[in-house]
Design a protein around this motif. Structure first.
Motif, PDB file in Angstrom:
ATOM      1  N   GLN A 141       0.814  -1.221   0.000  1.00 54.21           N
ATOM      2  CA  GLN A 141       0.000   0.000   0.000  1.00 54.21           C
ATOM      3  C   GLN A 141       0.847   1.271   0.000  1.00 54.21           C
ATOM      4  OE1 GLN A 141      -2.132   0.611   3.760  1.00 54.21           O
ATOM      5  NE2 GLN A 141      -0.829  -0.942   4.729  1.00 54.21           N
ATOM      6  N   TYR A 142       2.164   1.108  -0.067  1.00 54.06           N
ATOM      7  CA  TYR A 142       3.058   2.264  -0.015  1.00 54.06           C
ATOM      8  C   TYR A 142       3.815   2.403  -1.341  1.00 54.06           C
ATOM      9  CZ  TYR A 142       2.121   1.498   4.924  1.00 54.06           C
ATOM     10  OH  TYR A 142       1.490   1.289   6.131  1.00 54.06           O
ATOM     11  N   PRO A 143       3.492   3.387  -2.175  1.00 53.76           N
ATOM     12  CA  PRO A 143       4.098   3.544  -3.498  1.00 53.76           C
ATOM     13  C   PRO A 143       5.621   3.662  -3.489  1.00 53.76           C
ATOM     14  CG  PRO A 143       2.138   4.914  -3.324  1.00 53.76           C
ATOM     15  CD  PRO A 143       2.402   4.368  -1.951  1.00 53.76           C
ATOM     16  N   MET A 144       6.174   4.375  -2.511  1.00 50.28           N
ATOM     17  CA  MET A 144       7.627   4.533  -2.480  1.00 50.28           C
ATOM     18  C   MET A 144       8.327   3.202  -2.212  1.00 50.28           C
ATOM     19  SD  MET A 144       8.314   8.214  -0.633  1.00 50.28           S
ATOM     20  CE  MET A 144      10.060   8.041  -0.945  1.00 50.28           C
ATOM     21  N   ILE A 145       7.727   2.396  -1.335  1.00 53.86           N
ATOM     22  CA  ILE A 145       8.287   1.075  -1.061  1.00 53.86           C
ATOM     23  C   ILE A 145       8.179   0.203  -2.305  1.00 53.86           C
ATOM     24  CG2 ILE A 145       7.952  -1.057   0.253  1.00 53.86           C
ATOM     25  CD1 ILE A 145       7.209   0.642   2.650  1.00 53.86           C
ATOM     26  N   ASN A 146       7.059   0.294  -2.997  1.00 54.03           N
ATOM     27  CA  ASN A 146       6.859  -0.487  -4.214  1.00 54.03           C
ATOM     28  C   ASN A 146       7.939  -0.178  -5.243  1.00 54.03           C
ATOM     29  OD1 ASN A 146       4.587  -1.494  -3.014  1.00 54.03           O
ATOM     30  ND2 ASN A 146       3.142  -0.299  -4.228  1.00 54.03           N
ATOM     31  N   LYS A 147       8.262   1.119  -5.389  1.00 54.55           N
ATOM     32  CA  LYS A 147       9.275   1.512  -6.373  1.00 54.55           C
ATOM     33  C   LYS A 147      10.640   0.925  -6.011  1.00 54.55           C
ATOM     34  CE  LYS A 147      11.253   5.465  -8.815  1.00 54.55           C
ATOM     35  NZ  LYS A 147      12.599   4.855  -8.788  1.00 54.55           N
ATOM     36  N   LYS A 148      10.989   0.985  -4.740  1.00 52.65           N
ATOM     37  CA  LYS A 148      12.277   0.444  -4.319  1.00 52.65           C
ATOM     38  C   LYS A 148      12.322  -1.072  -4.520  1.00 52.65           C
ATOM     39  CE  LYS A 148      13.562   4.008  -0.957  1.00 52.65           C
ATOM     40  NZ  LYS A 148      13.913   4.284   0.464  1.00 52.65           N
ATOM     41  N   MET A 149      11.234  -1.728  -4.176  1.00 61.01           N
ATOM     42  CA  MET A 149      11.175  -3.173  -4.354  1.00 61.01           C
ATOM     43  C   MET A 149      11.242  -3.546  -5.828  1.00 61.01           C
ATOM     44  SD  MET A 149      11.165  -4.660  -1.453  1.00 61.01           S
ATOM     45  CE  MET A 149      10.753  -4.460   0.284  1.00 61.01           C
ATOM     46  N   ASP A 179      12.625  -1.769  -8.249  1.00 66.89           N
ATOM     47  CA  ASP A 179      13.993  -1.531  -8.712  1.00 66.89           C
ATOM     48  C   ASP A 179      14.916  -2.675  -8.293  1.00 66.89           C
ATOM     49  OD1 ASP A 179      13.206   0.840  -9.827  1.00 66.89           O
ATOM     50  OD2 ASP A 179      13.944   2.103  -8.193  1.00 66.89           O
ATOM     51  N   GLY A 180      14.719  -3.140  -7.055  1.00 70.91           N
ATOM     52  CA  GLY A 180      15.528  -4.254  -6.557  1.00 70.91           C
ATOM     53  C   GLY A 180      15.271  -5.529  -7.333  1.00 70.91           C
ATOM     54  N   ARG A 181      14.012  -5.797  -7.642  1.00 71.95           N
ATOM     55  CA  ARG A 181      13.654  -6.991  -8.418  1.00 71.95           C
ATOM     56  C   ARG A 181      14.294  -6.936  -9.804  1.00 71.95           C
ATOM     57  NH1 ARG A 181       8.504  -8.823 -11.694  1.00 71.95           N
ATOM     58  NH2 ARG A 181       8.168  -6.600 -12.034  1.00 71.95           N
ATOM     59  N   ARG A 182      14.216  -5.780 -10.459  1.00 69.59           N
ATOM     60  CA  ARG A 182      14.752  -5.647 -11.808  1.00 69.59           C
ATOM     61  C   ARG A 182      16.266  -5.836 -11.803  1.00 69.59           C
ATOM     62  NH1 ARG A 182      12.007  -1.574 -13.049  1.00 69.59           N
ATOM     63  NH2 ARG A 182      13.483   0.055 -12.482  1.00 69.59           N
ATOM     64  N   THR A 183      16.942  -5.241 -10.842  1.00 67.94           N
ATOM     65  CA  THR A 183      18.397  -5.381 -10.753  1.00 67.94           C
ATOM     66  C   THR A 183      18.796  -6.821 -10.482  1.00 67.94           C
ATOM     67  OG1 THR A 183      18.613  -3.104  -9.942  1.00 67.94           O
ATOM     68  CG2 THR A 183      20.460  -4.604  -9.530  1.00 67.94           C
ATOM     69  N   PHE A 184      18.089  -7.458  -9.548  1.00 70.32           N
ATOM     70  CA  PHE A 184      18.407  -8.844  -9.199  1.00 70.32           C
ATOM     71  C   PHE A 184      18.251  -9.752 -10.412  1.00 70.32           C
ATOM     72  CE2 PHE A 184      17.365 -13.103  -7.792  1.00 70.32           C
ATOM     73  CZ  PHE A 184      18.285 -13.336  -6.782  1.00 70.32           C
ATOM     74  N   CYS A 185      17.133  -9.637 -11.110  1.00 70.38           N
ATOM     75  CA  CYS A 185      16.850 -10.525 -12.246  1.00 70.38           C
ATOM     76  C   CYS A 185      17.775 -10.246 -13.431  1.00 70.38           C
ATOM     77  CB  CYS A 185      15.391 -10.386 -12.671  1.00 70.38           C
ATOM     78  SG  CYS A 185      14.212 -11.079 -11.484  1.00 70.38           S
ATOM     79  N   ALA A 186      18.136  -8.984 -13.615  1.00 71.42           N
ATOM     80  CA  ALA A 186      19.029  -8.646 -14.723  1.00 71.42           C
ATOM     81  C   ALA A 186      20.411  -9.261 -14.531  1.00 71.42           C
ATOM     82  CB  ALA A 186      19.139  -7.135 -14.861  1.00 71.42           C
ATOM     83  N   ASN A 187      20.812  -9.446 -13.273  1.00 74.15           N
ATOM     84  CA  ASN A 187      22.140  -9.982 -12.977  1.00 74.15           C
ATOM     85  C   ASN A 187      22.144 -11.494 -12.758  1.00 74.15           C
ATOM     86  OD1 ASN A 187      23.466  -7.458 -13.088  1.00 74.15           O
ATOM     87  ND2 ASN A 187      22.778  -6.976 -11.016  1.00 74.15           N
ATOM     88  N   ALA A 188      20.954 -12.085 -12.631  1.00 83.22           N
ATOM     89  CA  ALA A 188      20.868 -13.532 -12.380  1.00 83.22           C
ATOM     90  C   ALA A 188      20.955 -14.300 -13.704  1.00 83.22           C
ATOM     91  CB  ALA A 188      19.563 -13.856 -11.662  1.00 83.22           C
TER      92      ALA A 188
END
Length: 349
Positions: free
Chosen positions: A46-54, A56-65
């Protein structure tokens, strides 16, 4: 020589579910030199700022995996295509959103195909339904591999006699009197919301006569549920019915229950898929609104109960699946004779 890493990604609220766990356990036994990593942070809150950080983290993790296993849309579209030697495996279960997609395309087949899973390299559809849905409604990159004719890991696992025996022992520990009875599982998912003028949600089964159902089947069947409201209803019955009804909470898992259930009433499409693999009867009952319910009502009307009080219309004495039940079982689970983990192992060897 670089270390081989296999990453399990689940960011849509399903966490490290049983299919992912079974794959990980199998791979770890056969590939002891492989390292496993996990990204299980939910990206929708329910928190947009947290969603954005999460996100970004998901995209970075998957791009490097280099090697990924997932069970939903956890692999982002906005990452590069897999390079040679990289593998992104998608295990497809018919979660409710898939029925939304199916119904949308059935009504408007001219619309563009979705790109949701386009970065995946290997697909385990798990069922004829999902295979056709994924091919007809989604875009794929050149070279994608569909591993048809193999079931989901949990569907294979639940057909193993030793696993069924373990599940039965777990349940009989709490309810030893079920040994001579069949098990009717009534399993619901979703949250009942309070009305506009209500402080708390009302029991959606307040008018349901559980006593009437138990009087009809209690000599041959034992009912088990995961639903608090049904337990609340059961608690109003006399002690004569105490050995007719059970509750999963803090006792055993829903998965254990599905490994040995003889019939399922649910609004959950994943549970229905699991029972289909065992060729057991399934019926849909309303609880919270689901696209799966609209699908069953339209395409499998004999399996659609609507309100839960229509349980009394089921022929509990029948030993045979109806024609619609047979079709549902064929459409929603591939045959369980082949261990799907063997094929998955080949991808990462």
């Amino acid at each position: 020589m670089s270390e081989t890493v296999i990453s399990f990604v689940s960011t849509r609220g399903r966490s490290f579910n049983i299919d992912l766990r079974l794959v990980k356990e199998y791979l770890s036994r056969h590939l002891p030199e492989v390292k496993f990593e996990y990204y299980l942070n939910k990206t929708s809150t329910q928190y947009p700022m947290i969603n954005k950080k999460m996100e970004d983290g998901r995209r970075t993790f998957c791009a490097n995996a280099k090697n990924i296993v997932c069970m939903d849309s956890s692999i982002p579209i906005k990452i590069p295509s897999a390079k040679e030697g990289e593998h992104r495996l998608f295990l497809s279960a018919p979660f409710d959103y898939q029925f939304k997609v199916f119904l949308e395309y059935a009504a408007h087949p001219e619309q563009k195909k979705k790109k949701t899973y386009i970065r995946c390299t290997h697909i385990v559809p798990g069922s004829p339904f999902c295979s056709k849905l994924l091919r007809n409604c989604y875009q794929w990159e050149d070279g994608v591999t569909f591993l048809d004719q193999i079931c989901l890991p949990v569907c294979w696992d639940m057909m193993q006699p030793e696993k069924q025996n373990i599940a039965r022992k777990n349940i009989e520990f709490y309810y030893p009197f079920i040994k001579e009875k069949k098990i009717l599982s009534i399993l619901f998912s979703g949250k009942v919301e309070a009305g506009e003028e209500e402080e708390e949600p009302q029991n959606p089964f307040g008018d349901f006569s559980l006593k009437e159902v138990l009087d009809l089947i209690k000599d041959d069947w034992f009912i088990v549920t995961n639903n608090y409201y049904l337990i609340e209803t059961a608690c109003q019955l006399s002690s004569d019915y105490k050995n007719c009804f059970g509750y999963t909470k803090n006792k055993f898992s829903v998965n254990d229950l599905l490994y040995i259930s003889d019939m399922l009433i649910t609004n959950n499409s994943k549970y229905a898929t699991m029972i289909a693999a065992r060729k057991k009867p399934f019926y849909y009952a309303e609880y919270t609104e689901k696209h799966f319910g609209a699908f069953i009502k339209k395409y499998f009307p004999e399996l659609y109960l609507g309100e839960i009080h229509n349980i009394t219309t089921i022929n509990f004495s029948s030993e045979e699946l109806s024609e619609q039940q047979k079709i549902f079982c064929r459409e929603f689970a591939y045959d369980t004779e082949q261990n799907p983990m063997e094929k998955i192992l080949e991808i990462f060897q």
